[in-house]
Structure formats: C-alpha cells, structure tokens
Scaffold this active site. Sequence first.
Site, PDB file in Angstrom:
ATOM      1  N   HIS A   1      84.698 -65.987  65.662  1.00 37.48           N
ATOM      2  CA  HIS A   1      83.600 -66.775  66.213  1.00 37.48           C
ATOM      3  C   HIS A   1      82.451 -65.887  66.698  1.00 37.48           C
ATOM      4  CE1 HIS A   1      85.210 -71.050  66.655  1.00 37.48           C
ATOM      5  NE2 HIS A   1      86.079 -70.401  65.896  1.00 37.48           N
TER       6      HIS A   1
ATOM      7  N   GLY B   1      76.317 -61.609  64.304  1.00 34.49           N
ATOM      8  CA  GLY B   1      77.067 -60.396  64.025  1.00 34.49           C
ATOM      9  C   GLY B   1      78.052 -60.063  65.132  1.00 34.49           C
TER      10      GLY B   1
ATOM     11  N   SER C   1      78.200 -61.740  71.555  1.00 34.56           N
ATOM     12  CA  SER C   1      77.420 -62.855  72.095  1.00 34.56           C
ATOM     13  C   SER C   1      78.298 -64.035  72.505  1.00 34.56           C
ATOM     14  CB  SER C   1      76.359 -63.316  71.089  1.00 34.56           C
ATOM     15  OG  SER C   1      76.935 -63.637  69.838  1.00 34.56           O
TER      16      SER C   1
ATOM     17  N   GLU D   1      76.693 -69.675  73.380  1.00 39.56           N
ATOM     18  CA  GLU D   1      77.602 -70.025  72.290  1.00 39.56           C
ATOM     19  C   GLU D   1      78.866 -70.719  72.784  1.00 39.56           C
ATOM     20  OE1 GLU D   1      78.342 -66.635  69.752  1.00 39.56           O
ATOM     21  OE2 GLU D   1      76.233 -66.029  69.883  1.00 39.56           O
TER      22      GLU D   1
ATOM     23  N   ASP E   1     100.944 -73.427  61.480  1.00 34.28           N
ATOM     24  CA  ASP E   1     102.107 -73.008  60.716  1.00 34.28           C
ATOM     25  C   ASP E   1     103.333 -73.683  61.321  1.00 34.28           C
ATOM     26  OD1 ASP E   1     104.167 -71.777  59.397  1.00 34.28           O
ATOM     27  OD2 ASP E   1     103.778 -69.768  60.175  1.00 34.28           O
TER      28      ASP E   1
ATOM     29  N   THR F   1     109.486 -72.520  61.836  1.00 33.18           N
ATOM     30  CA  THR F   1     110.171 -72.172  63.074  1.00 33.18           C
ATOM     31  C   THR F   1     110.230 -70.656  63.243  1.00 33.18           C
ATOM     32  OG1 THR F   1     111.518 -74.168  62.880  1.00 33.18           O
ATOM     33  CG2 THR F   1     112.301 -72.462  64.399  1.00 33.18           C
TER      34      THR F   1
ATOM     35  N   SER G   1     107.896 -68.611  63.593  1.00 34.72           N
ATOM     36  CA  SER G   1     106.792 -67.880  62.974  1.00 34.72           C
ATOM     37  C   SER G   1     105.462 -68.173  63.640  1.00 34.72           C
ATOM     38  CB  SER G   1     106.699 -68.251  61.483  1.00 34.72           C
ATOM     39  OG  SER G   1     105.691 -67.506  60.848  1.00 34.72           O
TER      40      SER G   1
END
Length: 309
Positions: free
Chosen positions: A66, A72, A76, A85, A227, A230, A232
């Site tokens: 983000h 860039g 920020s 932001e 995901d 289990t 993971s």
Amino acid sequence: MLLLVLITLVGLGHCHAHGPHGQLKVGFYNDKCGGNNVEKVIYDVVKQKITADPDTVSDLVRVSFHDCFVRGCEGSILLNGKGTEQTAPINKGLGGIKTVSDIKEAVEKVCPGVVSCTDVLVIGARAAISLAGGKWYEVETGRRDGVVSRKDEAQANIPPPTMPVPQAIELFARKGLNKHDFVVLLERLYNFRNTNKPDRSISPSLLQLLQKTCPLNSKTDNETFLDQTTNSHFKIDNAYYKQILAHNGVMEIDQNLASNPSTRGLVIGLAKSPNQFLDQFGPAMVKMARIGVLTGNQGEIRKSCGSVN
C-alpha cells in the site's frame, strides 16, 4: 499462504531512482550507527511482535504494498492526520502502521535520526517473511521519507477489490508490473454482481463456512483467511494457489486468477512447486521496494513515522 499479500513482483527496472538501483545498496547503514546492527534490532522487534500477534507478518507485507503503490516506497502510508492515505476507504482496516512506529522507536534508541521509516518498513517486512518460513533475502536500503500523504492518491492507485483481472493487469502494468503481480480482494458471498445470490464458483463447504463467519447484515467486522489451508494461515508458502484451484478462493478475484486464461498457468505452476514460490517471493519484494524511492537530498529522515519533522 498469508492473509492479504501480493506475490511475484517483476519488471520494475524503469521505476528505480537514479539508475538501475539508484543510491540504494545492501548494508547502507553499516558503520552509520556505531556498533549497532539496526537490521538485527528490527528483526528482534518483529520477532516479538509476531509472537504476540501472528497477523504481523501479513500486516507488514500489505503495508509495504500500500505504501509503494502510492507515490512510491517513501513511507507516505505511515503519516497520520486528516486527509492522509490512511483515511482512504481502500485502506480501511489496514494493519501494521503502529507496528512500524514501534519498530522505529526501538531503532531511534540505538541510532537516532539515521534510519528512515521507509527502510524500517522494508527491513521489517523482510524479517517477517523470513520468520514466517520464507527464504532470507538481502534488502537494499538508503531510502528517505516523503512528506506528503493524500487520501485521494491512495484511493486512485491501490487496486480496488471490485477490479476484474484484465483491469488489474492494466493497472499493475502502469506501475511497471505484469500479470504475475497481484492478489486482490472482492466480497462475493451474498449478492454476487447484484444477483442476490452467492457466487456459484465458491465450493459449497467454503460458502457455508464464510456465510457463518460473515452473516448477512452483520454489524460486526469479522475476518477470515484468504488461504483456507489448516496450519498455513501465518506461513509463507504456496498453499493458497492449491486452494483456489480447488475453488476455495475467498474472494472473486481469487477464483478469477485460477480460471482466467491469462493467469491460470501461473497459478498452476505456483501450486505445483513450493520452491518456485519461495524462490520468487523475496526477490519480488526487493523489486517492489524500488518503486519511486527518495534518496540523497530528497525527502527526510522522520523522527516519528506518523508525522513530518
């Protein structure tokens, strides 16, 4: 794999500042902090944070994304205040901001006024990835912090969860990225494309689980894992790709990645080869962290990550 992460970023050569790697380099802070190893300081703090809250891993990776996609990689996203932001709807629920500030405070104690908040985030994300089972990789440092943060720029540059695969590919291309380069979110449990019905591509068992977790018209902001494998949830691995091939993607974009001709082959390859994912993830983070960096006399070194000096 982790909740809310981007993957396999490539092709960022034209986004570097001042040449192929700008003024960034591995070990930029060596000999700048006396006998203190700031990368180890950051690693130790991140380890403590993960022990207390495993979501720290995905938080730091997501904050990196983000940040870099808006103005860039110059910190920020870390600035507090009205109209920054952080206040953009696309950043609602974004975790990790306080974690970066806490790490910066620890760094300031041993090396005041030297290490940018942006580099704290980059180094911290590397530590988190390593601690979550990813391969260790060297990070380039030497970034400086920006002094501008605008809500409208975040909203315009972060891929929204409603974006179809072709449009997401186009947006990433404008950042110098290709179709390897995104995993984004889309709510699709109850009113998929205004049909008043769920998305038929969700497996029935997963649909039942998600509707239980996120009941219709619920006033509670619940969370679930992208995901569904289990054991993971807090690991850097390729399990996510296996799940979306089995129609167990939580968001519409997940299933689109597995079914769209432009991306299905990539998903299959990543699902079949855990080493392919692990080998690509670290270098991808390095490449992403080169987008629009500030170096030299640009920007500043913030004393506090939430405000300009």
